[in-house]
Design an enzyme around this catalytic site. Structure first.
Site, PDB file in Angstrom:
ATOM      1  N   GLY A 139      12.072  -1.838 -15.927  1.00  0.00           N
ATOM      2  CA  GLY A 139      12.415  -0.573 -15.290  1.00  0.00           C
ATOM      3  C   GLY A 139      13.748  -0.661 -14.589  1.00  0.00           C
ATOM      4  O   GLY A 139      13.825  -1.114 -13.452  1.00  0.00           O
TER       5      GLY A 139
ATOM      6  N   GLY B  93      15.986  -0.639  -9.705  1.00  0.00           N
ATOM      7  CA  GLY B  93      16.291  -1.776 -10.573  1.00  0.00           C
ATOM      8  C   GLY B  93      17.759  -2.139 -10.508  1.00  0.00           C
ATOM      9  O   GLY B  93      18.127  -3.318 -10.445  1.00  0.00           O
TER      10      GLY B  93
ATOM     11  N   LYS C 249       0.480   4.311   0.435  1.00  0.00           N
ATOM     12  CA  LYS C 249       1.007   3.277   1.328  1.00  0.00           C
ATOM     13  C   LYS C 249       0.024   2.979   2.452  1.00  0.00           C
ATOM     14  O   LYS C 249      -0.175   1.816   2.825  1.00  0.00           O
ATOM     15  CB  LYS C 249       2.350   3.740   1.895  1.00  0.00           C
ATOM     16  CG  LYS C 249       3.442   3.875   0.822  1.00  0.00           C
ATOM     17  CD  LYS C 249       4.632   4.670   1.357  1.00  0.00           C
ATOM     18  CE  LYS C 249       5.738   4.792   0.318  1.00  0.00           C
ATOM     19  NZ  LYS C 249       6.755   5.810   0.706  1.00  0.00           N
TER      20      LYS C 249
ATOM     21  N   GLY D 282      15.494   4.220  -1.241  1.00  0.00           N
ATOM     22  CA  GLY D 282      16.895   3.970  -1.582  1.00  0.00           C
ATOM     23  C   GLY D 282      17.029   2.696  -2.374  1.00  0.00           C
ATOM     24  O   GLY D 282      16.210   1.780  -2.264  1.00  0.00           O
TER      25      GLY D 282
END
Lengths: 436, 436
Positions: free
Chosen positions: A10, A15, A205, A302
């Site tokens: 990915g 990445g 999460k 980010g």
């Protein structure tokens, strides 16, 4: 020592960030890890786009299975996301005896129990610092840094998109719809923002953090989710007048009755540091019985912040590559045979304080009726303000309650809504002081 | 698996906390560590006081050397403090092949290079999470959580006593002397508070963090220290009017010229979360090239918070007890042969912004003279306010400058003080925006 070969599945924003960090900080990282760590192979269907992101010295393949099956790869990094092909790839990597680093919160929150069980059998590590709160090393803090504690609760601002929207709504007095459109324009929100604004992402999460904190299996399907899309700016304004900020909070608490696991808009006292976490930033507040409260703040998303977490995991895994499993930190903080299947509480059984906004006729006796119904339901009032235009014969009553079980507040609300002098639905938001 | 035996040297407040946490959370800790961890022996001259703190099932000895020489002890916890007998004991423990957990910042900041070298030779671990910022797992964050980053700078509120005093001075408008007396009464300040209020304690902690962040040896003797005892309440007030808070900040930054390593009262924009860390709480803001800024907040002292860090170290060491050294995190984050002896900058070479308060005659031309001298020294002004009673013919000029080297501001100040129209010394405080 022999360099460590990384295979990346990915090659998108994150990445590319991982490739950048591994290259830019290669020397610094090798000085820490004691050996060179290099990206050798990466997969993406569009090889040309991938090439722009990873540079010239990485082998590129279109098929991600070529990465997990590459005998030269020591550690597989999964950045595909979702829980279909990513799950297959991770399970194949584990079956191949490869260690896995992933940023995939959904995969772990939904299929983590199965994945960690397979990893345990194969004696490989699955590391996932990047899955929660991006660059903030919160997994490490919960799993290792606070290991002396009985963790009591965790409160997290763990979805940057929602926090950006709520911050803008408060600061500019703008509506949800307008701010969402702006967030989409800025690239802070997806074209289909459901996953972020309805609490799914935060719920994934939170599920992971609850497992680490309390030593329980992943139980995302029992996580209560309520997003911010129905939030009215007027409630943000009233909350502020009362000294509170409204945040999309992931909150999990261990109680004698079971574990609270819930994501919803929440009033938090503005005197709390976490109430002042604005924009796309994330923060997690953890309460341990010994340490008290610790706050962990930083960028929750980010390319480079997420890569920071991915590469930190790569360094950790590199260090323990040839170590015995007993030398490694257990995947879910507690030893696999020591997990306890604590009950997750249905939302009706949860205790919280509440913010209520009630549209009422501005005439004698209305307030007495409302407060009387609250008293009948054993709900005590912390603050009450009356708002709105008496000239039009209508007023708004805003009430903050003390802690009460959600079932009880709902019963009281139903009774209040049935009053002749009350117009429309009562707005109800949960409130957490975060001071225990 | 065989239980791990802990030997504790120094049973005071924190030692009692360690005993409490190990006992109270024994089950939770064993579920994480995979084996029982028990306090078996502890030392303190006054055995009776020690007995009250550790309970009945721990062997007590008056001589700490009996702990380090006890063949049954796996991990020694040093909580004696200072760098005389504590150093001897730690070196003896290492020589005996025992792992050490310590909260002793002074010992490490001053003698850490020697201690870690001995530990390396003997193949034992020396863990020290509790030495910096109490319960906040900041050592782990810097050493492991941010290992992908080139860390650029660290700013810390790392002395609770000083932060309590500064908070009270601001909130109550009280003088330093009055608040210090109150802090002493509350037990937040020692009878001799020098170590805390003059920046020594913060300097020790900052020295340790700089070593971990930049891969340099401990160099406490080059750390610039300036305390808060000479701070005038009026400067705290003016700073607040300008949108800043004054904090005793430990600040370290890697520059091309060398490493800044300095502790001093510092103006910080109130919009920064760290500027809102009040009372005895601690916080560390770290900037990494990939992650950006992360903030780590919590209790910096106290029996149980410090014990939280000590016991987390014990769990880490337990996990890696029989692992090869290569599987362990290097003491100073970087491999021992990879430390670089970067130059620590003398304070004159440091760049900062400045707050200046100048007592000036309230007459035409004074401001022109002052600003002229700043301009001559290439110092540009960010903000300027004039204060004080024109009726008495005196005014105060408060100036915020842009970034400039300390040598240059000192030269300008000397020239300003030489002006006929300027009375007394110029008050100069450093200012950090913390936004790069």
């Amino acid at each position: 020592m022999k360099p460590i070969n990384i295979g990346l599945m990915g090659v998108g924003t994150v990445g590319g960030g991982v490739a950048t960090v591994l290259k830019r900080n290669a020397e610094e990282i090798a000085r820490r890890a004691g050996r060179e760590i290099r990206l050798t192979i990466a997969s993406r269907r569009n090889l040309e786009l991938a090439r722009q992101l990873v540079g010239d010295d990485v082998k590129l393949v279109a098929d991600a299975f070529a990465v997990v099956n590459d005998p030269e790869v020591d550690i597989v990094v999964e950045l595909i996301g979702g829980d279909t092909v990513a799950k297959e790839l991770v399970l194949q990597a584990i079956a191949n005896g490869k260690h896995v680093v992933t940023a995939n919160k959904k995969l772990l929150a939904v299929h983590g129990n199965e994945i960690f069980a397979r990893a345990q059998e194969q004696g490989v590590m699955v590391a996932f610092e990047a899955a929660v709160a991006g660059g903030i090393p919160i997994i490490k803090a919960l799993r290792e840094g606070l290991s002396a504690n009985r963790i009591e609760w965790i409160a997290g601002i763990i979805n940057g998109t929602s926090n950006f929207i709520l911050t803008e709504m408060r600061e500019k007095g703008a509506s949800f719809a307008d701010v969402l459109a702006e967030a989409q324009r800025l690239g802070y929100a997806e074209a289909d923002p459901t996953f972020d604004i309805e609490g799914h992402d935060a719920g994934h999460k939170l599920t992971i953090m609850a497992a680490l904190a309390f030593g329980i299996p992943m139980q995302f399907d029992r996580c209560y989710l309520e997003g911010i899309s129905k939030l009215d700016g007027v409630d943000i304004k009233y909350a502020e007048e009362l000294g509170y900020r409204v945040k999309l909070l992931g909150f999990t608490r261990r109680t004698d009755a079971g574990v609270e696991l819930r994501v919803h808009p929440t009033l938090i006292p503005e005197s709390q540091l976490i109430a002042n976490v604005n924009g796309v930033m994330n923060a997690v507040l953890a309460k341990g019985d010994a340490v008290g409260q610790t706050l962990h703040y930083g960028a929750g998303a980010g390319a480079l912040p997420t890569a920071s977490a991915v590469v930190a995991d790569i360094v950790d895994v590199t260090r323990l590559l040839t170590a015995d499993p007993e030398h490694r930190v257990p995947h879910l903080a507690f030893q696999p045979d020591q997990l306890k299947d604590l009950r997750i509480l249905p939302i009706d059984e949860v205790y919280s304080s509440y913010y209520l906004r009630i549209g009422a006729a501005d005439r004698a006796g209305v307030l007495a009726n409302i407060t009387g119904l609250l008293a009948e339901n054993d709900i005590s009032i912390e603050a009450l303000i009356q708002k709105g235009s008496a000239s039009e014969g209508n007023a708004e009553v805003v009430i903050l309650t003390h802690r009460v079980q959600e079932g009880a507040i709902n019963a009281a609300i139903a009774a209040i809504e049935a009053l002749d002098s009350v117009a429309g639905k009562v707005v109800r938001l949960r409130m957490e002081e975060l001071n225990d």
